[in-house]
Design a protein around this motif. Structure first.
Motif, PDB file in Angstrom:
ATOM      1  N   LYS A  33       0.830  -1.210   0.000  1.00 18.52           N
ATOM      2  CA  LYS A  33       0.000   0.000   0.000  1.00 18.52           C
ATOM      3  C   LYS A  33       0.865   1.262   0.000  1.00 18.52           C
ATOM      4  O   LYS A  33       0.438   2.314   0.437  1.00 18.52           O
ATOM      5  N   ASN A  34       2.102   1.163  -0.482  1.00 21.48           N
ATOM      6  CA  ASN A  34       2.997   2.318  -0.444  1.00 21.48           C
ATOM      7  C   ASN A  34       2.966   3.159  -1.712  1.00 21.48           C
ATOM      8  O   ASN A  34       2.904   4.375  -1.644  1.00 21.48           O
ATOM      9  N   LEU A  37      -0.526   3.229  -6.566  1.00 14.94           N
ATOM     10  CA  LEU A  37      -1.878   3.000  -6.064  1.00 14.94           C
ATOM     11  C   LEU A  37      -2.938   3.250  -7.131  1.00 14.94           C
ATOM     12  O   LEU A  37      -4.102   2.928  -6.926  1.00 14.94           O
ATOM     13  N   LYS A  40      -4.543  -0.021  -8.516  1.00 21.37           N
ATOM     14  CA  LYS A  40      -5.206  -0.888  -7.541  1.00 21.37           C
ATOM     15  C   LYS A  40      -6.623  -0.378  -7.309  1.00 21.37           C
ATOM     16  O   LYS A  40      -6.852   0.832  -7.237  1.00 21.37           O
ATOM     17  N   ARG A  44      -9.464  -2.991  -2.969  1.00 18.96           N
ATOM     18  CA  ARG A  44      -8.176  -3.574  -2.592  1.00 18.96           C
ATOM     19  C   ARG A  44      -7.401  -2.653  -1.656  1.00 18.96           C
ATOM     20  O   ARG A  44      -6.842  -3.085  -0.642  1.00 18.96           O
ATOM     21  N   LYS A  45      -7.373  -1.355  -1.984  1.00 20.61           N
ATOM     22  CA  LYS A  45      -6.660  -0.392  -1.145  1.00 20.61           C
ATOM     23  C   LYS A  45      -7.290  -0.280   0.243  1.00 20.61           C
ATOM     24  O   LYS A  45      -6.590  -0.147   1.242  1.00 20.61           O
ATOM     25  N   ARG A  46      -8.612  -0.349   0.299  1.00 17.84           N
ATOM     26  CA  ARG A  46      -9.308  -0.264   1.573  1.00 17.84           C
ATOM     27  C   ARG A  46      -8.974  -1.467   2.453  1.00 17.84           C
ATOM     28  O   ARG A  46      -8.748  -1.341   3.645  1.00 17.84           O
ATOM     29  N   LEU A  48      -6.245  -3.287   2.235  1.00 22.06           N
ATOM     30  CA  LEU A  48      -4.827  -3.242   2.589  1.00 22.06           C
ATOM     31  C   LEU A  48      -4.554  -2.268   3.730  1.00 22.06           C
ATOM     32  O   LEU A  48      -3.550  -2.384   4.415  1.00 22.06           O
ATOM     33  N   SER A  49      -5.444  -1.305   3.945  1.00 26.78           N
ATOM     34  CA  SER A  49      -5.190  -0.319   4.990  1.00 26.78           C
ATOM     35  C   SER A  49      -5.498  -0.850   6.389  1.00 26.78           C
ATOM     36  O   SER A  49      -5.075  -0.268   7.368  1.00 26.78           O
TER      37      SER A  49
END
Length: 68
Positions: A33-34, A37, A40, A44-46, A48-49
């Motif tokens: 998640k660096n 982004l 993605k 997916r990002k949600r 990963l957080s």
């Protein structure tokens, strides 16, 4: 004559990456998640957080490095 025993230092990298919950579980942040982004998905990002909990197979080695 007394011999001084060396003090054990905890690993700084482990201290930064892992936190211990009140129930004794070890939590960590998820990878990927660096950067990059844009390709993605939001879902997916949600996901990963969020934090995830370490399984028992590596729990012992992390606790030894954290000096618990």
């Amino acid at each position: 004559m007394k011999v001084k025993q060396n003090k054990l230092k905890r690993k700084s990298s482990y201290k930064k990456r892992f936190k211990i919950t009140s129930n004794g579980f070890i939590k960590r942040k998820k990878a990927f998640k660096n950067h990059i982004l844009t390709k993605k998905s939001k879902k997916r990002k949600r996901r990963l957080s969020n934090f995830s909990i370490i399984n028992n197979s590596i729990k012992k080695s992390i606790k030894t490095n954290l000096l618990l």
